[in-house]
Design a protein around this motif. Structure first.
Motif, mmCIF file in Angstrom:
data_model
loop_
_atom_site.group_PDB
_atom_site.id
_atom_site.type_symbol
_atom_site.label_atom_id
_atom_site.label_comp_id
_atom_site.label_asym_id
_atom_site.label_seq_id
_atom_site.Cartn_x
_atom_site.Cartn_y
_atom_site.Cartn_z
ATOM 1 N N ILE A 100 0.789 -1.202 0.138
ATOM 2 C CA ILE A 100 -0.009 0.074 0.038
ATOM 3 C C ILE A 100 0.980 1.380 0.164
ATOM 4 O O ILE A 100 0.671 2.348 -0.548
ATOM 5 C CB ILE A 100 -0.935 -0.082 1.233
ATOM 6 C CG1 ILE A 100 -2.036 -0.946 0.891
ATOM 7 C CG2 ILE A 100 -1.758 1.385 1.338
ATOM 8 C CD1 ILE A 100 -2.964 -1.068 2.285
ATOM 9 N N LEU A 101 2.072 1.257 0.735
ATOM 10 C CA LEU A 101 2.936 2.482 0.664
ATOM 11 C C LEU A 101 3.460 2.761 -0.650
ATOM 12 O O LEU A 101 3.491 3.660 -0.944
ATOM 13 C CB LEU A 101 3.994 2.079 1.737
ATOM 14 C CG LEU A 101 4.927 3.252 2.053
ATOM 15 C CD1 LEU A 101 4.670 4.536 2.247
ATOM 16 C CD2 LEU A 101 6.239 2.695 2.771
ATOM 17 N N LEU A 102 4.020 1.531 -1.278
ATOM 18 C CA LEU A 102 4.553 1.913 -2.551
ATOM 19 C C LEU A 102 3.674 2.059 -3.550
ATOM 20 O O LEU A 102 3.827 3.256 -4.212
ATOM 21 C CB LEU A 102 5.574 0.527 -2.759
ATOM 22 C CG LEU A 102 6.015 0.434 -4.251
ATOM 23 C CD1 LEU A 102 7.114 1.524 -4.315
ATOM 24 C CD2 LEU A 102 6.623 -0.897 -4.591
ATOM 25 N N THR A 103 2.649 1.278 -3.913
ATOM 26 C CA THR A 103 1.649 1.366 -4.867
ATOM 27 C C THR A 103 0.726 2.756 -4.775
ATOM 28 O O THR A 103 0.250 3.210 -5.660
ATOM 29 C CB THR A 103 0.884 0.122 -5.322
ATOM 30 O OG1 THR A 103 0.214 -0.337 -3.958
ATOM 31 C CG2 THR A 103 1.831 -1.001 -5.731
ATOM 32 N N GLY A 104 0.526 2.848 -3.551
ATOM 33 C CA GLY A 104 -0.419 3.898 -3.216
ATOM 34 C C GLY A 104 0.220 5.272 -3.593
ATOM 35 O O GLY A 104 -0.445 6.060 -4.052
ATOM 36 N N THR A 105 1.433 5.385 -3.126
ATOM 37 C CA THR A 105 2.232 6.626 -3.399
ATOM 38 C C THR A 105 2.322 6.853 -5.021
ATOM 39 O O THR A 105 2.086 7.896 -5.414
ATOM 40 C CB THR A 105 3.635 6.502 -2.936
ATOM 41 O OG1 THR A 105 3.488 6.418 -1.466
ATOM 42 C CG2 THR A 105 4.325 7.743 -3.121
ATOM 43 N N ALA A 106 2.727 5.659 -5.484
ATOM 44 C CA ALA A 106 2.898 5.857 -7.025
ATOM 45 C C ALA A 106 1.469 6.005 -7.817
ATOM 46 O O ALA A 106 1.463 6.771 -8.709
ATOM 47 C CB ALA A 106 3.255 4.652 -7.607
ATOM 48 N N MET A 192 6.870 2.459 -11.639
ATOM 49 C CA MET A 192 5.245 2.589 -11.574
ATOM 50 C C MET A 192 4.355 3.752 -12.383
ATOM 51 O O MET A 192 3.675 3.689 -13.044
ATOM 52 C CB MET A 192 4.653 2.147 -10.424
ATOM 53 C CG MET A 192 4.940 0.734 -9.692
ATOM 54 S SD MET A 192 4.508 0.312 -8.142
ATOM 55 C CE MET A 192 2.567 0.209 -8.615
ATOM 56 N N ILE A 193 5.095 4.942 -11.937
ATOM 57 C CA ILE A 193 4.332 5.958 -12.628
ATOM 58 C C ILE A 193 4.511 6.263 -13.960
ATOM 59 O O ILE A 193 3.585 6.483 -14.569
ATOM 60 C CB ILE A 193 5.186 7.505 -11.554
ATOM 61 C CG1 ILE A 193 4.682 7.328 -10.324
ATOM 62 C CG2 ILE A 193 4.621 8.755 -12.170
ATOM 63 C CD1 ILE A 193 5.388 8.435 -9.402
ATOM 64 N N ALA A 194 6.026 5.776 -14.372
ATOM 65 C CA ALA A 194 6.203 6.139 -15.943
ATOM 66 C C ALA A 194 5.186 5.028 -16.615
ATOM 67 O O ALA A 194 4.835 5.577 -17.788
ATOM 68 C CB ALA A 194 7.545 5.723 -15.957
ATOM 69 N N VAL A 195 4.750 3.980 -16.090
ATOM 70 C CA VAL A 195 3.791 3.291 -16.863
ATOM 71 C C VAL A 195 2.172 3.495 -16.797
ATOM 72 O O VAL A 195 1.734 3.342 -17.707
ATOM 73 C CB VAL A 195 4.184 1.484 -16.379
ATOM 74 C CG1 VAL A 195 3.139 0.772 -17.242
ATOM 75 C CG2 VAL A 195 5.521 1.298 -16.793
#
Length: 318
Positions: A100-106, A192-195
Motif C-alpha cells: 500500500i505504501l509503494l503502490t499507493g504513493t505511485a 510504476m508512475i512512468a507506466v
C-alpha cells in the motif's frame, strides 16, 4: 439511494463468492505438484510423500477439497502456506502495508501527473507540448514494466538502492527509518508512475476534448468568464466523470501491488509474495492473495458507482 446501495453491495458479495470459487479452480490447473516442489532436492521416500499429501489435504478428491476450502474461506481462513508454514492471512497482513505504501504513493502521483498533463494537452490540442507529452506517455505505457525497472536501475547506478525496503543497519528512530524507506522507494515508484500515468493522461485528454465545444462552455465564455475559469469550473469537473471509474479501479489494484516491480526491486509486498507463491506452487497462498486482490477491486468499483451518483446528477435522476 438505500435500494441502490443494497443492490450494489449484494452484487459485490455475489461477485466475491464467485471469485472465491474461481480461485480454487483456477490454481488447480497450474502445472506442477506442490508436494514434489516442496521436497525437491531432499531425499524422501514414497511413503513420506504420501504422508505429506495427506497432511496438506491434496490427496482428497477435488470435490471434497473444494467443500473444505469454501467452508474455511467463508470464515476468513485460507489455510496454511505450504512454503512458510504460517497462516495465509497472517502473511498477507504483513505484506499488505509495504505494498500500500509503494503502490499507493505511485498511484496518487500518477493520477496527479496524468490529469494535469491531460488537461493541459486537451486545452492546447495540437501544440508542441501536447504532442511531446502524449507521445512520451504512449512510449512509456508500451514498455514492459520489468524492463523499464531494470533500465532505471542500470541508469542510476548506485544513486538509489535497487532492492529491498530498508538497510539493516539503519538507526531505529522514525526519521532515519522514513528517509531510508523513501530512498528505497524512488526507483520502484518511478517505474510504476512512468507506466501508469499515461492511462490517466489519455482518458482525461479525450474526455476534455469532448467537452471543448459544448454549449454550456460557449455560454460561460459569453458571460465574460476568463478562459482558465471556464476550464477549471466548468469543463474539467464534467470531463473528470469518465476518469473516476479508472482511478478507483487502480485504487483497488493498489492492494495487489505490482508483481513485476516488486520482484525486480525485491520490495517485500504482496506482489513479491504472489510471485514466490507461484514458484511453489503454494496453493493456499495463491488463493488467499487472489481473493484479497479481487475483493479490493470489487470494493473500489462499488465506491466508484456511489461516487458517480454524487458527482453526476443525471445518474441520480435515472
Amino acid at each position: 439511494m438505500i435500494r441502490h446501495l443494497a443492490g450494489k453491495v449484494g452484487g459485490a458479495l455475489v461477485s466475491l463468492l464467485f471469485v472465491v470459487a474461481l480461485g480454487f479452480l483456477l490454481f488447480r490447473v497450474i502445472p506442477g505438484d506442490p508436494v514434489v516442489a516442496m521436497t525437491r532436492g531432499r531425499p524422501v521416500t514414497g511413503d513420506q510423500l504420501a504422508e505429506l499429501r495427506v497432511r496438506l489435504g491434496v490427496d482428497k478428491p477435488l470435490g471434497e477439497q473444494f467443500v473444505d476450502y469454501l467452508t474455511a474461506a467463508l470464515q476468513g481462513d485460507f489455510g496454511t502456506s505450504y512454503v512458510y508454514s504460517r497462516p495465509v492471512m497472517e502473511l498477507i497482513g504483513e505484506r499488505m502495508w509495504p505494498t500500500i505504501l509503494l503502490t499507493g504513493t505511485a498511484t496518487v502521483l500518477a493520477v496527479v501527473l496524468g490529469l494535469w498533463l491531460g488537461i493541459r494537452g486537451a486545452w492546447r490540442r495540437g501544440s508542441r507540448s501536447d504532442r511531446i507529452s502524449t507521445g512520451a506517455a504512449l512510449a512509456q505505457w508500451a514498455m514492459p514494466t520489468f524492463w523499464l525497472g531494470m533500465l532505471l536501475s542500470l541508469a542510476t547506478g548506485d544513486l538509489f538502492p535497487s532492492g529491498g525496503m530498508r538497510y539493516p543497519d539503519t538507526p531505529p528512530d522514525f526519521l532515519s527509518q522514513a528517509v531510508d524507506v523513501a530512498h528505497h522507494m524512488v526507483l520502484p515508484c518511478l517505474t510504476m508512475i512512468a507506466v501508469v500515468y499515461a492511462q490517466y493522461l489519455l482518458v482525461m485528454r479525450s474526455s476534455l476534448l469532448e467537452e471543448m465545444h459544448a454549449d454550456y462552455l460557449t455560454t460561460a465564455r459569453a458571460k465574460g468568464l476568463r478562459d482558465d475559469v471556464v476550464r477549471r469550473r466548468h469543463a474539467v469537473p464534467n470531463a473528470l466523470l469518465p476518469t473516476v471509474t479508472l482511478v478507483f479501479l487502480h485504487l483497488g489494484l493498489v492492494v495487489s501491488g505490482a508483481i513485476t516491480v516488486e520482484t525486480v526491486f525485491s520490495w517485500p509486498g504482496l506482489g513479491l509474495l504472489t510471485y514466490e507463491a507461484l514458484t511453489g506452487p503454494d496453493l493456499p497462498l495463491l488463493q488467499g492473495t487472489f481473493v484479497v486482490l479481487a475483493g479490493a477491486v470489487i470494493t473500489m468499483n462499488v465506491f466508484a458507482d456511489l461516487l458517480y451518483r454524487v458527482l453526476d446528477p443525471r445518474v441520480r435522476a435515472s
